[in-house]
Design an enzyme around this catalytic site. Structure first.
Site, PDB file in Angstrom:
ATOM      1  N   CYS A 262      79.497 -59.768  89.440  1.00 11.07           N
ATOM      2  CA  CYS A 262      79.873 -60.560  89.504  1.00 11.07           C
ATOM      3  C   CYS A 262      79.624 -62.090  88.931  1.00 11.07           C
ATOM      4  CB  CYS A 262      80.641 -60.309  90.482  1.00 11.07           C
ATOM      5  SG  CYS A 262      79.494 -61.458  91.702  1.00 11.07           S
ATOM      6  N   ASN A 263      77.683 -61.753  88.938  1.00  9.79           N
ATOM      7  CA  ASN A 263      77.233 -63.045  88.493  1.00  9.79           C
ATOM      8  C   ASN A 263      76.265 -63.130  87.013  1.00  9.79           C
ATOM      9  OD1 ASN A 263      78.340 -64.781  90.861  1.00  9.79           O
ATOM     10  ND2 ASN A 263      76.586 -63.995  91.766  1.00  9.79           N
ATOM     11  N   ARG A 264      76.407 -61.026  86.929  1.00 12.92           N
ATOM     12  CA  ARG A 264      74.878 -61.842  86.015  1.00 12.92           C
ATOM     13  C   ARG A 264      75.467 -60.221  84.929  1.00 12.92           C
ATOM     14  NH1 ARG A 264      70.214 -62.061  86.970  1.00 12.92           N
ATOM     15  NH2 ARG A 264      70.668 -63.116  89.296  1.00 12.92           N
TER      16      ARG A 264
ATOM     17  N   SER B 280      69.037 -64.896  92.514  1.00  8.09           N
ATOM     18  CA  SER B 280      70.683 -64.907  93.033  1.00  8.09           C
ATOM     19  C   SER B 280      71.485 -65.948  93.633  1.00  8.09           C
ATOM     20  CB  SER B 280      70.788 -63.880  94.330  1.00  8.09           C
ATOM     21  OG  SER B 280      70.137 -61.710  93.813  1.00  8.09           O
TER      22      SER B 280
ATOM     23  N   GLU C 215      69.301 -62.687  99.079  1.00  4.57           N
ATOM     24  CA  GLU C 215      70.340 -61.921  98.916  1.00  4.57           C
ATOM     25  C   GLU C 215      69.795 -60.145  99.155  1.00  4.57           C
ATOM     26  OE1 GLU C 215      72.352 -60.000  97.237  1.00  4.57           O
ATOM     27  OE2 GLU C 215      71.652 -61.347  95.588  1.00  4.57           O
ATOM     28  N   THR C 216      69.968 -59.088  99.483  1.00  9.79           N
ATOM     29  CA  THR C 216      69.811 -57.815  99.084  1.00  9.79           C
ATOM     30  C   THR C 216      70.924 -57.143  98.789  1.00  9.79           C
ATOM     31  OG1 THR C 216      70.619 -57.047 101.683  1.00  9.79           O
ATOM     32  CG2 THR C 216      68.436 -58.034 101.569  1.00  9.79           C
TER      33      THR C 216
ATOM     34  N   GLN D 249      72.239 -52.909  93.389  1.00 10.32           N
ATOM     35  CA  GLN D 249      72.833 -52.253  92.672  1.00 10.32           C
ATOM     36  C   GLN D 249      72.228 -52.269  91.162  1.00 10.32           C
ATOM     37  OE1 GLN D 249      74.484 -56.907  92.836  1.00 10.32           O
ATOM     38  NE2 GLN D 249      77.028 -56.390  92.780  1.00 10.32           N
TER      39      GLN D 249
ATOM     40  N   ALA E  32      90.476 -75.884  96.713  1.00 11.20           N
ATOM     41  CA  ALA E  32      90.323 -74.664  95.626  1.00 11.20           C
ATOM     42  C   ALA E  32      89.609 -75.463  94.943  1.00 11.20           C
ATOM     43  CB  ALA E  32      91.407 -74.540  95.420  1.00 11.20           C
TER      44      ALA E  32
ATOM     45  N   ILE F 130      84.903 -75.361  98.105  1.00 10.67           N
ATOM     46  CA  ILE F 130      85.276 -73.948  98.371  1.00 10.67           C
ATOM     47  C   ILE F 130      85.124 -72.931  97.490  1.00 10.67           C
ATOM     48  CG2 ILE F 130      87.928 -73.002  98.888  1.00 10.67           C
ATOM     49  CD1 ILE F 130      86.773 -74.597 100.856  1.00 10.67           C
TER      50      ILE F 130
END
Length: 424
Positions: free
Chosen positions: A56-58, A114, A119-120, A125, A195, A199
């Site tokens: 989702c991030n890369r 990350s 984070e692991t 992934q 939002a 958040i």
């Protein structure tokens, strides 16, 4: 063979672009095959390697290729595969060659690149992506070695540093504090009120823990639904809080309201409806969204922005030391890997030298045998053999030195005596 990493992440591209460049899990094998074909169409020698990481991030393409400009080729492949305008995509891409690609791979695997530092989840992934690439025939000697080493580096970083032990942001601190109340966030329902950017960041951190559900409560339902969609959640109106607050185990609030949105009475009723099951609450708003009196309730654990600030400050010094230590480990491992790559690059040269040397040896040996067969004296034969071998081995370097000019001749003049300096 050139190593490269081409892609984009949460630092270089908005989610609207990241989702366009993302590969669905069922696409990855096909995409790896397509990437190899893409490189091989440019350079017909073949042997190109490819692997794709998409989260989702890369989205990142890792490759080893012999094409003249592999970075540009990799970037164009990503645009072509997804039918995107290359000129619009290019400003968001990082294109990393050789050392930089290796360093990036090790940093990603170790959680240093990350959104949630240390984070692991990313390591699992990567392992899934490499397994898919291997099954699709995308891995060869270079990428296999690169990723095996990246797994070892990640393990070393996590086992010898405290990279994952301290919070570095309000959002990460909120996750860590909630874990003091709930052992497994994966079993909890999480509510975000508002939002805005804070958040959104908190939702990203909590989503990485795979909670049971995510809900966004916002004054404007459309905006709430837009954010909720990113995290596979749902949206409700602020007006619904009164009746639904009891459904949530974790509540994070950050709005621009000038008055509290959640009062003591509302939380008391929610706790009663929950049969006194604990509720973790974080108020990141200034002015506050949650009445401070809520903190007096036995089953409500309320933290303010100041409380989280203390957690962040407490871990900051340790985290900086851990990051510096992790980066030092990675740099050492990058140098080690590139030394291996350099060794691989000279293997064909060494093989060629050995083959040439063997051919010369056999030629002189045959000449010596013929002399012996004619009855020549053994000392004469040995003298001829040694002189013949010496002359043949020295012929190439001497010719190179005679024909070289300028800087090349100076370099040869310095190197050749070192190469032919024998042991005494």
């Amino acid at each position: 063979m050139q190593l490269l990493a081409v892609g984009l992440n949460h630092n270089t591209a908005p989610v609207s672009l990241r989702e366009q460049l993302a590969f669905a899990p069922e696409q990855l094998g096909q995409a790896v095959v397509a990437a190899r074909s893409w490189f091989e169409r440019i350079d017909h020698r073949g042997g190109d390697e490819a692997a794709i990481l998409s989260t989702c991030n890369r989205t990142e393409l890792y490759a080893a290729s012999t094409v003249p400009d592999p970075l540009d080729a990799g970037a164009h492949f990503l645009a072509d595969f997804h039918k995107l305008n290359y000129a619009e995509l290019r400003p968001h891409l990082y294109m990393l060659p050789q050392h930089d690609a290796v360093r990036h791979t090790f940093r990603v695997a170790s959680g240093l690149d990350s959104m949630v530092l240390g984070e692991t989840q990313i390591l699992g992934q990567i392992k899934d992506a490499i397994r898919t690439a291997d099954e699709a025939g995308g891995l060869g000697t270079y990428l296999h070695q690169l990723f095996q080493r990246s797994f070892s580096v990640a393990k070393e970083v996590r086992s010898t540093t405290e990279i994952g032990a301290h919070s570095v942001s309000m959002a990460a601190a909120a996750v860590r504090l909630s874990q003091r109340i709930f052992d497994k966030i994966a079993e909890q329902n999480v509510l975000f009120i508002g939002a805005g950017e804070m958040i959104e960041l908190c939702a990203t951190h909590f989503a990485a823990q795979n909670p049971k559900s995510i809900t966004i409560a916002n004054r404007t339902l459309d905006r709430g639904e837009l954010l909720a969609h990113r995290f596979g959640g749902r949206a409700i109106r602020l007006a619904d809080l009164q009746d639904k607050l009891h459904q949530y185990d974790i509540v994070i609030s950050c709005t621009a309201s000038s008055l509290p949105l959640i009062g003591l009475g509302m939380v008391e009723r929610a706790i009663k409806a929950r049969r006194h099951k604990p509720m973790f609450m974080v108020d990141l708003a200034v002015p506050r969204d949650i009445e401070p009196e809520v903190a007096r309730l036995n089953d409500a654990f309320l933290y303010t922005v100041d409380d989280l600030g203390k957690v962040v400050q407490t871990g900051l010094e340790s985290r900086q030391a851990a990051v510096a230590q992790a980066e030092a480990i990675i740099e050492t491992r990058v140098q080690s890997f590139m030394h291996w790559v350099d060794d691989r690059a000279v293997v064909p040269v060494i093989q060629s030298l050995q083959e040439n040397g063997e051919a010369l040896r056999l030629l002189e040996l045959e000449r010596a045998r013929k002399m012996l067969a004619k009855g020549e004296d053994i000392d004469t034969v040995l003298e001829a053999l040694s002189r013949g071998l010496t002359a043949k081995f020295m012929h190439g370097p001497q010719q190179a030195l005679r024909h070289a000019q300028g800087d090349e001749r100076a370099q040869l003049a310095e190197l050749l005596p070192q190469m032919f300096r024998g042991r005494r």
